[in-house]
Structures are given as structure tokens and as C-alpha cells.
Design a protein around this motif. Sequence first.
Motif, PDB file in Angstrom:
ATOM      1  N   PRO A  28       0.816  -1.226   0.000  1.00 52.98           N
ATOM      2  CA  PRO A  28       0.000   0.000   0.000  1.00 52.98           C
ATOM      3  C   PRO A  28       0.851   1.280   0.000  1.00 52.98           C
ATOM      4  N   CYS A  75      -2.643  -0.268  -5.762  1.00 53.21           N
ATOM      5  CA  CYS A  75      -3.840  -1.001  -5.313  1.00 53.21           C
ATOM      6  C   CYS A  75      -4.576  -1.673  -6.435  1.00 53.21           C
ATOM      7  N   VAL A 126      -5.612  -2.934  -1.042  1.00 50.89           N
ATOM      8  CA  VAL A 126      -5.508  -1.799  -0.130  1.00 50.89           C
ATOM      9  C   VAL A 126      -5.014  -2.257   1.245  1.00 50.89           C
ATOM     10  N   THR A 127      -4.937  -1.319   2.181  1.00 44.86           N
ATOM     11  CA  THR A 127      -4.369  -1.622   3.490  1.00 44.86           C
ATOM     12  C   THR A 127      -5.026  -2.845   4.129  1.00 44.86           C
TER      13      THR A 127
END
Lengths: 442, 442
Positions: A114, A137, A142-143
Amino acid sequence: MITDPARLASFAHDEAAGAPYALPAAVVRPRDTGEVAAVVAYCAERGVPVVARGAGTGLSGGANAVEGCVVVSFAAMDRVLSIDPDERLAVVQPGVVNDHLRAACAAKGLWYPPDPASAPWSTIGGNVATNAGGVCCVKYGVTRDYVLGLEAVTGRGEVVRLGRRTAKSSAGFELAGLLVGSEGTLGLVTEITLRLRGERAQEHTVVGYFDDLPSAGRAVAHVVAAGVVPSALELVDRYCLRAVDEWKNMGLTDGGDVLLLARCDAPGAAGLQEADTVLACFEAAGATWSARSADPAEADALFAARRLVYPALERLGMVLSEDICVPRTLVPEMLARLERTAESNGVRIASLAHAGDGNLHPMLVVPRGDERQLARGREVFEEVVDQAIALGGTVTGEHGVGLLKMRGLARELSPAVVDLHRGIKRVWDPAGILNPGKVFTA
Amino acid sequence: MITDPARLASFAHDEAAGAPYALPAAVVRPRDTGEVAAVVAYCAERGVPVVARGAGTGLSGGANAVEGCVVVSFAAMDRVLSIDPDERLAVVQPGVVNDHLRAACAAKGLWYPPDPASAPWSTIGGNVATNAGGVCCVKYGVTRDYVLGLEAVTGRGEVVRLGRRTAKSSAGFELAGLLVGSEGTLGLVTEITLRLRGERAQEHTVVGYFDDLPSAGRAVAHVVAAGVVPSALELVDRYCLRAVDEWKNMGLTDGGDVLLLARCDAPGAAGLQEADTVLACFEAAGATWSARSADPAEADALFAARRLVYPALERLGMVLSEDICVPRTLVPEMLARLERTAESNGVRIASLAHAGDGNLHPMLVVPRGDERQLARGREVFEEVVDQAIALGGTVTGEHGVGLLKMRGLARELSPAVVDLHRGIKRVWDPAGILNPGKVFTA
């Protein structure tokens, strides 16, 4: 503990343009989980609001102080606790800066994907709070996709360990994932176990210039339809390019009006094939100029220029930044709607987009201190948000709801779903002290 | 609605060996979300338990009927509603069979990765309920990684839409992900929006035979350390091989005592390189025989043989199946502990493992109807679960908690975390009617 009003001011808000904030009553900088738990327990007993803060680079007001609150800054909990190359895991404190973690991983041949634009400053704790995204992404997620486990302090001041260290688990509710993106309303994250990847293969960059947004949008749709998943697919429009040129004189607008930047990183010859497919898509969509970049330094410079857009626009005034995300095949339609909205409102909307995953950052620049234009800009963006929702999109792709997207979120979610949010918050934070008034109304 | 006791019996339990169940009061087979909501609302008003059921292939008792309950079978909601190649999304009803969805995707050049061994029978709704895994998870993740959005009926009988259709979102709490793996305790899932991938590249298979579990475990550790992420890395031990041979006479035990099956699917030449690296790892760990399979039919036959292990063992008696998952570098240690546990308890533990992600399925065969040996087997597996927890592992990698892993889960999670589960359940299901007595105690 900081209580000097002059120093409190720098902890009062994040970088969201025009979001309300108050001076905190105090700022604390805990050194460990025990101190975090003690602060929260103290505040829970007295009904004092608690606002968690990483680097303050947020763009939605999620870290803005509220009246009488204690701001918990994680600046002193900034260590990478361990990196395990065989398990491909890192365990970090929330205050570690994204780029510092990435560098520590790279030193061991590992990669934490990320990569929000704020990566040189923003913290992993803040990234977790907003479920931050970034450029890669489109291929790498994503995170939330990298958070395996968390330690957190609930609104009762209890320390809980959530999630896992293993590759998979079906043991109970996915509470670690629930905390990711909860913007400090459910708990304060005090330790994070992150999944890592091995070093990526070499990236190949493809650059395309287009005369207008619709043709660039078509190029994105072509790439999607070709089945290529690039490791980056970024769009920079004429207003963004001009702002950077006026500041840095990089000659970005010499090539054309709208820039698409793509990267492909399949290993070996497959990566070159992907890049050639993307190039063909750009050409088929009517690129005025396009090429596979043979010079990594030149390619890096273009991505660096993309990162200069936001500060370049900030030189011109206060930047209102949107963060809508639409189904990726509807990027051309959303870009067309943005142009019509700008025209009908007599404003200029600059667009920067993670085009490959449908995440658009329309931006409006308003003169600093001009409350009327600020309010007007907000209204224009509420229109934009409505259009994104109408296209099956979401009000925030990666910045979080904070204060600025609350109106939009209430339109995106049904009342029953908002009620589920409220109920879940009461479970984690019965006193209602954690970041009150953010994301949804109590 | 079914109320005939003779027919109710076939809806009373899943495939968990020795888990308690009752006859349901009734079975309903709703045809749409409205009917599901009506049933749940009716039951909520009267305090009648509701147990959701897919194909009943679960291995933990999650779908087992409880006294006086209504079983909601999703057999009549089995349609693939849409597959969108450009967005790479599928929208399905919960009763669609995993393999049917995979076939429908393949017909459009797309791929839905999660591939539990039950894929020919198990439903996507059931896969969502347990966060099912499979063989390719080691590289491609589990069910939760593919669920973007859900429609569900809460315990109040309300219909809610959760999640998204977009590539990313930071809009509120991740409630779709919370429902995945919640085993019907929070809501009944009535529609699922799934992320798809493009067709995968050709897989290359590497086969290795080893004299004993420790050397096979070392081979797995070598692969992990080499940084290769195979698309499958399966372990089949001597007891499993013998059971299949005794049934199908496939000559599996001719090669050696423990079989490792790996697949690599990096595109182009990179895939062959990966396979060669895996082969070198097998050889370095002391494989008695190993080769990169040049014959896809032969390779498929070996994976098919692996799928025959469970039915082959079932011929010998009732199969107790564990589902522990440990950090993947600790696979050799966990295998060694399994051998010691078997020895000290005087039992024979057969092991099948998704070795690459640390997910082990130790199995004990006990004579059908022998309650004493069943109880004894359960106690042996409680020891095994404790060892997995001690190694930083989890009590269930992909089968879910259901009834059989409840004791283990209570040891894995702290009381505060179990309390969070209870609180969240009360929010979704205030009457406590959804799959009561499963996963955790009320």
C-alpha cells in the motif's frame, strides 16, 4: 502531555480543506499500549472524547480534534517491531511512517504494497484507520488486504488482540478487518501485524497523452477489457498538468492535455507483453502520443510529477479533494459527468485518478479564506458524490469518511446499515468517547 | 415447507463427525430474499431458532439443526445472477454450487479461485459462512478475499446491502467482511457480489516423495524460504496414501511414504523457473523421488487422488478431521508434534495438509458407533488444538468453528474478544435466534 494552547494548535486538525475542528484540551503521546489503555480508561470514566492521530495527513477530517477532547498522538510509538522474511510478516507500532516500513522491508527483500501519496509522512496507524490505498492497489489491493492482526484498545480501555499471524483463519468474527477503516471510532490500534510480499518484478512503464478526458477514459476501458491488470494506471488531467508545469516547468503539457501513466510488473517476458497490450489500448483509444518508456529515470520522473499535483494546486488556493470510486468500466462516464458538472456550475474541476480501479480524485481550488466559494465548492462536490452513488459507486475509495463525507455516506448506506454501525460502535465504545461525531451521527 | 420427520432428518446435520444435532421443527426453501426476510421476521417475533443451510458439507457442525429450529435451505436460490467480464464481478444467489459458478466463469474466460475440496457440492453461501479456503489459497487467498458485497437478512428480518461493487471503498465499517465467516450467527446471506480473476496461466506440477514427515516438512520450509509462492502446496501422508491405494489401487505408496504436490502458475517462463526452484527445494530436503510433471493428465490424477483421501478414510470408519493452521515456517514442528501426540496416545493420526499456508488437516478414524473411541479422539484433538495455539496458530483455518471448535476458540480468544463477539451478535440478532449455540456461547 501538552496543554499549551500554542502547541495544541498543531494537533487540532488534519489536511481536510474546510472541515471543522476545535482545539483539543490536551495532547498525549503514549509510549506503549499500557499508556494508551490508561488514557482511554481515564477518559471513558469521565466521558472525555478521545481522538487518535497519526501524522495528520488525512483528507477527510477524521483526525480533527473535537471540543474538550484528548488527542492521542502515536508519534512516540513509531517502531518496526519485527520483520520475518520467511513468514512474510511485519509487526509494527501504529506511528511508523509508511515509507520507513517500506524501506525496512526492502532491506530484507520484501515489499509492503500500500502506497498512498502521503507515504513519505503518513503512518501505518493512520493508513489502517482510513483503509488507505495508493497507486499499486489496482493490482495489489488496499491496506485491509495486508492487515492480518491487530492489538487495539477499546473504548472501555481494554486491550484486545484480534486476527492472526497465520495465512488463513476462520476462527470467529473478522474483527481485525472491522477495525481497519473504522477511523478511530471503535478502538485505538496499538500494534499491527502486516502481511508482506516478496520483491516485485521489474516494472515497465507506458505513457500516453490524450486530447481530452473521454479518449483517456476510453483507453482505461480498453485496458480493462483487454484483461490486463496493470500495477498502476493513473490519470492526470490538463489542469493538474498545467499546475505542475507552472510551478516546476517540467514541460508536462507539451505532450498533450491528459496524461495516462501505466505500469506492468508481470515477471519476465510476460511483463513486456502486458506493457505492449496497454500501449496498443492507448493507441486504439486515440492517444496523441504514447510509448513504452525505456528509461526508468524518465518513468519515475513522471510518477514523481503526478505526486506534485496536489502541492502544485495548493499553491493556487485551498484544494477541495474528492475521493469517489465507481465501477471501473464507468470511468469514462464519470469523467464526462465531471466535465458537465464543472460546466453547469461554472467551476474548474481538476482530476487526478487511480483510473484503473475507478477511484477518482476530482479537485476544486478555491481562494483561501473565501467562505462563500468554499461552501459553493462543497455543494458542487455533493452533486459529484450523488453521481458516483448513482453509478453504483462509493463516496470514498481510500480517504475515509471523517467529517467531509458524512453527508454522502448517509446517502450511500441505508438507514438500517447506519443503525448497524451505531450498534457496533456501542459495543466497542459504550461511553461514546472514541472520535465522536465522525463517520456517522450518534 | 417440510415438516415430515422422515424428510427432516436429511436436513438435521452437516458432515461433522460426532457433533450434536436435533431434528428441525421445519425446513423452508425460500425462493427469494423477501421470503427469507419473512421467515426470519416470523421466527424473531416468536423466538424460534433459525439455522441456515447450504449443501450441508460443513465439517464443524455449523449447519446442525438445534431443538425446535427452522432450517432455511438455500437449495432453491441457486442462480448465478450475472457475470460481468469487464468489471470481473459475479453476482450470485447463496445456493449456487461452487463448481457451477467456476464453470460459468470459465465459460467467460474468468476464474473464481476459492476451491474447497467440497467444491463439487458445497454452495457459495456455505463457503461465505465458513470463509472457505482450498488448494489455491496459498497464492490466491480465501473466500473473504473475493467477497465485495452482500445482501443479507439480519436477525430482525431486515434486508441490508453491505459492501460494494467497486474495486475499493473506505465508506464505513467493513460489514460485508464481518459477515463472511460468521457462520449464520449474524445474518442470512441472500446475495453475494464476488470479485473474479482472469484465466490463470498454465500450471506446472512438481511431485516429491519423502521417507518421513520431517523431511517433507523441511521441503515446505525450503520452498517458503526460497520466496516462491506456489499456486498449490499439498502434503499427503502415508496413512492417507495407503487408504486411497487400498480403495483404488493407484500405486500411490510405490513412490514413498509422504507425498508433496506443488503447482506453480507464474506466467510464461517464470512459471517453469518457479517449478524448478520448488523441485530443487524438494531435492535439498531429501526427496526419495521428485520430478516436474511433464504430463498434465498425470498431475491432475495426483490431485484427484488427494481429493479421494477423505472418502477413502471414511470407508474405514468415522473420520474426525481437524483444521488447525500454524505459521507456515512451523509446519515441520507441528508435524513432529502430531507424530508425538499420536504415539503418546496410542492412536494413528493421518495428515492431509495445505502445507504451503500452514493449514493442516490431521484426521483420526474411529469405528462407527464407538462412543468411547470417539470421545477419546476428541480429547486427542483438543491436545492438537492446544499445540497449534501454542505455536501461534488458530483452531480453524477454513472449516469454521461450528460446534466442534467451540472449546478451542474459547482458548484461542481472550474473554474480552469473546465478549465483543457477543455484543456484535446482539446488534445483528437481538432475539438471539440465528444459529444459537454455535461458534461461542451466549
